[in-house]
Write an enzyme that holds these catalytic residues in place. Structure first.
Site, short mmCIF file in Angstrom:
data_model
loop_
_atom_site.label_atom_id
_atom_site.label_comp_id
_atom_site.label_asym_id
_atom_site.label_seq_id
_atom_site.Cartn_x
_atom_site.Cartn_y
_atom_site.Cartn_z
CE LYS A 115 0.71 -4.32 13.57
NZ LYS A 115 -0.75 -4.43 13.66
CB SER B 245 2.38 -8.55 15.05
OG SER B 245 3.21 -9.44 14.35
CE1 TYR C 170 2.85 -4.64 10.39
CE2 TYR C 170 4.40 -6.30 11.13
CZ TYR C 170 3.11 -5.91 10.89
OH TYR C 170 2.07 -6.78 11.15
N1 LIG Z 1 -1.11 -11.59 8.15
C1 LIG Z 1 -0.21 -11.77 9.12
O1 LIG Z 1 0.65 -12.66 9.07
C2 LIG Z 1 -0.23 -10.86 10.30
C3 LIG Z 1 -0.98 -9.72 10.36
N2 LIG Z 1 -0.96 -8.94 11.49
C4 LIG Z 1 -1.76 -7.74 11.60
O2 LIG Z 1 -3.11 -8.06 11.33
C5 LIG Z 1 -3.79 -6.90 10.88
C6 LIG Z 1 -4.58 -7.26 9.63
O3 LIG Z 1 -3.66 -7.66 8.63
P1 LIG Z 1 -4.06 -8.65 7.45
O4 LIG Z 1 -5.45 -9.07 7.58
O5 LIG Z 1 -3.01 -9.67 7.39
O6 LIG Z 1 -3.87 -7.66 6.20
P2 LIG Z 1 -4.75 -7.40 4.90
O7 LIG Z 1 -3.88 -6.60 4.01
O8 LIG Z 1 -5.36 -8.66 4.39
O9 LIG Z 1 -5.96 -6.49 5.43
C7 LIG Z 1 -5.69 -5.19 5.88
C8 LIG Z 1 -6.99 -4.50 6.23
O10 LIG Z 1 -6.67 -3.21 6.74
C9 LIG Z 1 -7.36 -2.23 5.97
N3 LIG Z 1 -6.57 -1.00 5.89
C10 LIG Z 1 -5.36 -0.82 5.33
N4 LIG Z 1 -4.98 0.47 5.46
C11 LIG Z 1 -5.99 1.10 6.12
C12 LIG Z 1 -6.22 2.43 6.54
N5 LIG Z 1 -5.32 3.41 6.31
N6 LIG Z 1 -7.38 2.72 7.17
C13 LIG Z 1 -8.31 1.77 7.38
N7 LIG Z 1 -8.16 0.49 7.02
C14 LIG Z 1 -7.00 0.17 6.39
C15 LIG Z 1 -7.60 -2.86 4.62
O11 LIG Z 1 -8.68 -2.20 4.01
P3 LIG Z 1 -8.90 -2.28 2.37
O12 LIG Z 1 -9.37 -3.66 2.09
O13 LIG Z 1 -9.92 -1.27 2.07
O14 LIG Z 1 -7.55 -2.01 1.79
C16 LIG Z 1 -7.89 -4.30 5.03
O15 LIG Z 1 -9.23 -4.42 5.45
C17 LIG Z 1 -2.72 -5.84 10.66
O16 LIG Z 1 -2.70 -4.96 11.76
C18 LIG Z 1 -1.42 -6.64 10.62
O17 LIG Z 1 -0.33 -5.88 11.06
C19 LIG Z 1 -0.22 -9.29 12.57
C20 LIG Z 1 0.53 -10.40 12.55
C21 LIG Z 1 0.60 -11.27 11.43
C1 LIG Z 2 3.23 -9.13 7.14
C2 LIG Z 2 4.09 -10.20 7.71
O1 LIG Z 2 4.17 -11.32 6.90
C3 LIG Z 2 3.57 -10.67 9.00
O2 LIG Z 2 3.16 -9.57 9.76
C4 LIG Z 2 3.41 -9.82 10.98
O3 LIG Z 2 3.13 -9.06 11.89
C5 LIG Z 2 4.08 -11.12 11.12
O4 LIG Z 2 5.09 -11.05 11.99
C6 LIG Z 2 4.55 -11.42 9.78
O5 LIG Z 2 5.84 -10.90 9.60
#
Ligand SMILES: NC(=O)C1=CN([C@@H]2O[C@H](COP(=O)(O)OP(=O)(O)OC[C@H]3O[C@@H](n4cnc5c(N)ncnc54)[C@H](OP(=O)(O)O)[C@@H]3O)[C@@H](O)[C@H]2O)C=CC1
Ligand SMILES: C[C@H](O)[C@@H]1OC(=O)[C@H](O)[C@@H]1O
Length: 260
Positions: free
Chosen positions: A167, A150, A163
């Protein structure tokens, strides 16, 4: 297509960025084992999400094999790799993407929030990378690991003190794994998404002031979509990035460099 005939594992692949990665890898020619995990009280939402993801991949003519399990557990990592071996004959690509971000203030952070976040985001990434790397090493044909780090590996957040270190840890894990696995032809890189519109930040961004502030800080003038990240993951997983390992790629519309 960039990834014809490849076999992939995607963690956190039912929703958001992981879903887009699963679909993009399939579009580029992969069959995909998809991990996901939800609380029991979210069963209906979860079942809909994973079913839609599977349907999308099947419509592309590729296989999608789901496995529910908590990625914080080593057992889940081993099961995922075993499933890829049994159903697809092996694993060439890992997208380690599952992550949670339960926003909370620092001074009264519950131990459970800290430990669960580290467990899913960092310990979980370690176990699945280790398990997939062992399978790739045994196959002897190399591989590609792309982890979802991230922008938060580089900058902080007052409500994200539990968090952001996870990352930074994922970024560091890819750097060290790149060194450990280079001799086996296994490349390890990370993507660093900025502000991507998914469920993870839906509540946080429901504050119109915060949303407007973030909006104004993104030079490309919009929040990211999961597909913006997925395309970069596919690139890093492909031979187009065949000499790239230990790298981290910001996918943030310029947010990180925008000081003033
Ligand atoms: N959105 C953003 O702005 C950003 C996101 N990220 C990173 O991107 C990644 C995806 O996030 P995002 O798509 O936004 O989040 P979402 O909440 O939309 O999706 C999260 C996903 O992770 C799964 N999940 C959650 N907990 C577990 C677990 N214990 N074991 C297995 N799977 C799990 C969920 O499964 P289920 O559907 O079954 O709950 C879902 O498929 C994360 O690592 C996040 O930190 C990084 C930077 C920015
Ligand atoms: C969940 C936050 O909105 C998102 O997750 C990240 O890793 C980004 O930096 C944003 O803060």
């Amino acid at each position: 297509m960039l990834l014809t005939g490849k076999r992939a594992i995607v963690t956190g692949g039912s929703r958001g960025i992981g879903r887009a990665i699963s679909v993009e890898l399939a579009r580029q020619g992969c069959d995909v084992v998809i991990n996901y995990h939800s609380r029991a009280d979210e069963a209906q939402t979860r079942d809909t999400a994973i079913s839609e993801t599977i349907a999308e991949i099947t419509a592309l003519g590729r296989r999608a094999i789901p496995l529910e399990g908590d990625i914080a557990l080593k057992r889940t990592a081993l099961e995922l790799v075993e499933l890829a071996r049994a159903e697809l004959g092996g694993v060439d690509i890992l997208a380690s993407n599952a992550g949670i971000c339960p926003f909370h203030s620092f001074l009264d952070m519950p131990a459970e929030a800290l430990e669960t976040t580290i467990g899913v985001n960092l310990t979980g990434a370690f176990y699945i990378c280790q398990a997939a790397a062992n399978a790739m090493k045994d196959q002897g044909t190399g591989g590609a690991i792309v982890a979802t780090s991230s922008i938060s590996a580089l900058v902080g957040g007052a409500m994200q003190t539990h968090y952001t270190p996870t990352k930074a840890g994922v970024h560091s894990l890819m750097q060290s794994a790149a060194i450990a696995l280079g001799p086996y032809g296994i490349r390890c890189n990370s993507v660093m998404p900025g502000a991507i519109a998914t469920d993870i930040n839906r509540d946080d961004w429901s504050d119109p002031q915060k949303r407007a502030y973030l909006d104004g800080r993104i030079p490309l003038g919009r929040f990211g979509q999961p597909e913006d990240v997925a395309k970069v993951v596919a690139f890093l997983a492909s031979d187009m990035a065949g000499y790239v390992t230990g790298a981290a790629l910001l996918v943030d519309g310029g947010l990180y460099v925008n000081l003033q």
